[in-house]
Every structure is written in C-alpha cells, then in structure tokens.
Design a protein around this motif. Structure first.
Motif, PDB file in Angstrom:
ATOM      1  N   PRO A  93      25.075   3.091  67.228  1.00 25.17           N
ATOM      2  CA  PRO A  93      24.822   3.018  65.786  1.00 25.17           C
ATOM      3  C   PRO A  93      24.563   1.584  65.344  1.00 25.17           C
ATOM      4  N   PHE A  94      24.032   1.450  64.146  1.00 28.03           N
ATOM      5  CA  PHE A  94      23.717   0.139  63.583  1.00 28.03           C
ATOM      6  C   PHE A  94      24.764  -0.313  62.569  1.00 28.03           C
ATOM      7  N   THR A  95      24.928  -1.627  62.495  1.00 26.52           N
ATOM      8  CA  THR A  95      25.572  -2.274  61.367  1.00 26.52           C
ATOM      9  C   THR A  95      24.584  -3.317  60.863  1.00 26.52           C
ATOM     10  N   THR A  96      24.824  -3.888  59.692  1.00 25.56           N
ATOM     11  CA  THR A  96      23.921  -4.916  59.182  1.00 25.56           C
ATOM     12  C   THR A  96      24.452  -6.303  59.537  1.00 25.56           C
ATOM     13  N   LEU A  97      23.527  -7.238  59.775  1.00 27.08           N
ATOM     14  CA  LEU A  97      23.862  -8.618  60.089  1.00 27.08           C
ATOM     15  C   LEU A  97      23.685  -9.486  58.854  1.00 27.08           C
ATOM     16  N   THR A  98      24.484 -10.511  58.756  1.00 26.17           N
ATOM     17  CA  THR A  98      24.395 -11.435  57.625  1.00 26.17           C
ATOM     18  C   THR A  98      24.214 -12.857  58.129  1.00 26.17           C
ATOM     19  N   LEU A  99      23.848 -13.758  57.214  1.00 23.81           N
ATOM     20  CA  LEU A  99      23.716 -15.171  57.543  1.00 23.81           C
ATOM     21  C   LEU A  99      24.956 -15.921  57.074  1.00 23.81           C
ATOM     22  N   ALA A 100      25.425 -16.839  57.912  1.00 23.49           N
ATOM     23  CA  ALA A 100      26.525 -17.718  57.515  1.00 23.49           C
ATOM     24  C   ALA A 100      25.984 -18.802  56.596  1.00 23.49           C
ATOM     25  N   ASP A 101      26.885 -19.583  56.009  1.00 18.72           N
ATOM     26  CA  ASP A 101      26.467 -20.683  55.138  1.00 18.72           C
ATOM     27  C   ASP A 101      25.608 -21.693  55.884  1.00 18.72           C
ATOM     28  N   THR A 102      25.786 -21.751  57.203  1.00 21.82           N
ATOM     29  CA  THR A 102      25.007 -22.673  58.026  1.00 21.82           C
ATOM     30  C   THR A 102      23.596 -22.177  58.276  1.00 21.82           C
ATOM     31  N   GLY A 103      23.319 -20.919  57.888  1.00 19.39           N
ATOM     32  CA  GLY A 103      22.004 -20.339  58.141  1.00 19.39           C
ATOM     33  C   GLY A 103      21.922 -19.637  59.470  1.00 19.39           C
ATOM     34  N   GLN A 104      23.027 -19.531  60.205  1.00 23.88           N
ATOM     35  CA  GLN A 104      23.025 -18.837  61.483  1.00 23.88           C
ATOM     36  C   GLN A 104      23.364 -17.366  61.302  1.00 23.88           C
ATOM     37  N   PRO A 120      18.942  -7.151  57.681  1.00 21.63           N
ATOM     38  CA  PRO A 120      18.253  -6.445  56.601  1.00 21.63           C
ATOM     39  C   PRO A 120      17.473  -7.356  55.663  1.00 21.63           C
ATOM     40  N   GLY A 121      17.550  -8.683  55.857  1.00 20.38           N
ATOM     41  CA  GLY A 121      16.724  -9.580  55.065  1.00 20.38           C
ATOM     42  C   GLY A 121      15.271  -9.532  55.493  1.00 20.38           C
ATOM     43  N   GLY A 122      15.002  -8.924  56.615  1.00 16.89           N
ATOM     44  CA  GLY A 122      13.634  -8.785  57.112  1.00 16.89           C
ATOM     45  C   GLY A 122      13.176  -7.345  57.054  1.00 16.89           C
ATOM     46  N   VAL A 123      12.188  -7.035  57.856  1.00 19.57           N
ATOM     47  CA  VAL A 123      11.632  -5.676  57.848  1.00 19.57           C
ATOM     48  C   VAL A 123      12.560  -4.728  58.598  1.00 19.57           C
ATOM     49  N   SER A 124      12.398  -3.450  58.343  1.00 26.49           N
ATOM     50  CA  SER A 124      13.134  -2.435  59.093  1.00 26.49           C
ATOM     51  C   SER A 124      12.329  -2.053  60.324  1.00 26.49           C
ATOM     52  N   PRO A 125      12.985  -1.599  61.392  1.00 28.29           N
ATOM     53  CA  PRO A 125      12.259  -1.188  62.590  1.00 28.29           C
ATOM     54  C   PRO A 125      11.245  -0.083  62.296  1.00 28.29           C
ATOM     55  N   GLY A 126       9.984  -0.351  62.638  1.00 25.57           N
ATOM     56  CA  GLY A 126       8.894   0.574  62.355  1.00 25.57           C
ATOM     57  C   GLY A 126       8.028   0.109  61.210  1.00 25.57           C
ATOM     58  N   GLU A 127       8.558  -0.761  60.363  1.00 23.31           N
ATOM     59  CA  GLU A 127       7.806  -1.339  59.257  1.00 23.31           C
ATOM     60  C   GLU A 127       6.937  -2.478  59.792  1.00 23.31           C
TER      61      GLU A 127
END
Length: 224
Positions: A93-104, A120-127
């Motif tokens: 299954p999927f979870t969403t990823l986030t960016l740290a304050d450092t941009g990583q 999720p800040g980018g495109v979804s798979p298939g888009e």
C-alpha cells in the motif's frame, strides 16, 4: 538477500542502525530535492486529490519518449493505493511523502516494512509527468519493501492501483545507482512529456559515521 560483500563487517549494529543480516541498506533520504520542487510543483496538483541498471557503474540515459504514444493516453490525476511488482514480490500500500524544512524528502514510516511512499506535490502515477515513489530497502528490524528493487531490468513490468479504480501499468526503461553526494536531480526529477515513474531506494555501503547509505538506486519507467 545478503548484505553487499563490500559492506564493512560489523558485529552488532548500533541502536538506530540497520540490521546488516539481510538487505544491508536502510533509507534513501540524503537526496537533494531542489530540482524536484522546481519540476513537480508546476501545475500538476489540485486541491481535490491528495496530491531512494543492474548495479553497474555509470548512468545510462532514460529511454526517449515513445513517438507512437499520444499525450491524451495519460490517465487523469488520482491517488495511488497499491504498488504491484510481480517479479520481486512487491504488493504494498501507499502512504504520502512530505518535505522536511531542509527541502529533503521524508521517508515512509520505518515501522511498516511493506509500505511505499508517493510524493503528492507532483503528478500521480499514470498522469503526464514524473511521479515519485520511494521505499525502504531495510529497517532496524528486517528487510523492507524495496530490498530486491535492484533485480529489475529494462522491459520488466509493474503496476499501480489507484483510487479511481484504474490501474496504471508501467514498463522499466532503465535503472541506475547514483552516489548521494553526486545525485543527478535534474535527470531523476525533471518533468516528462509522457507519464513516467521513478522508483527510488537506497544502495551502496552503509556509512556508520553518518548513519546513512552512500548511494541511491533509481528505476526509470513509463506508462504503457
């Protein structure tokens, strides 16, 4: 999968370090994300949907866009729900990823070894564009979801199930291992003219001094 022969011998791992008994690699999270932010925030996300080769040296270019494929065959945006890679037994299954304050990019929770993360800040798979999927190769307790990602080769297939009920099917173009201190962000994260995916995990040796792996493995794939 045994630890890499080049991995330094270790008696007992320190607290918080990966178990070298299987997998030999932990997380991919030394990857610079500056170009990712520049490329994937560009108009692909919307408010209505929640938006680290066989390990040989050198980088082979990702396959060029298929001239027979039209942009209108891209799928609409939809949250991914499950990643299936039959060749290496991935059903996660999927979870969403986030960016740290450092941009990583932050990793998926390490407590669940059968979990992949999507940015999720980018495109979804298939888009249309470049979707980012990442997963652990191992954790402090055991091997994890991408422990065998290095077995994928050009022509291998995998799929992403989505919340809209559609399945996005992908074929691998190439796979490469990059040093984290020389990571080709532009190549990996740049926007694409067709629907593409990057599968990313860790590779290389585990550096005990910084508690991280030296490399990232990136699998390049496109929608079919």
């Amino acid at each position: 999968m045994a630890a890499d022969p080049s991995s330094p011998p270790s008696a007992q791992p320190a607290a918080g370090e990966p178990n070298p008994g299987r997998g030999g690699r932990l997380t991919l999270w030394g990857v610079a994300i500056v170009l990712l932010a520049m490329s994937v925030f560009g108009g692909h996300h919307g408010p209505d949907d929640a938006r680290p080769t066989s390990r040989t040296a050198g980088a082979s270019a990702a396959a060029p866009a298929d001239p027979g494929r039209s942009d209108d065959t891209a799928l609409p945006r939809s949250t991914p729900t499950r990643l299936l890679i039959p060749k290496i037994g991935v059903d996660a299954p999927f979870t969403t990823l986030t960016l740290a304050d450092t941009g990583q990019l932050q990793p998926p929770p390490a407590a669940d070894t059968n979990l992949v993360g999507w940015y999720p800040g980018g495109v979804s798979p298939g888009e249309k564009g470049t979707a980012i999927i990442a997963g652990h190769v191992d954790t402090v307790t055991s091997a994890a979801v991408f422990v065998n990602l290095d077995q994928l080769r050009s022509g291998d297939r995998f799929s992403v199930e989505r919340v809209d009920g559609r399945t996005a099917n992908f074929v691998v173009d190439s796979a490469d291992t990059f040093a984290k201190d020389d990571f080709p962000s532009e190549r990996v994260y740049a926007d694409a003219s067709r629907p593409e995916v990057r599968l990313i995990t860790c590779a290389g040796d585990y550096d005990h001094s910084v508690r991280d792996y030296t490399d990232n493995l990136v699998v390049f794939a496109h929608l079919v």
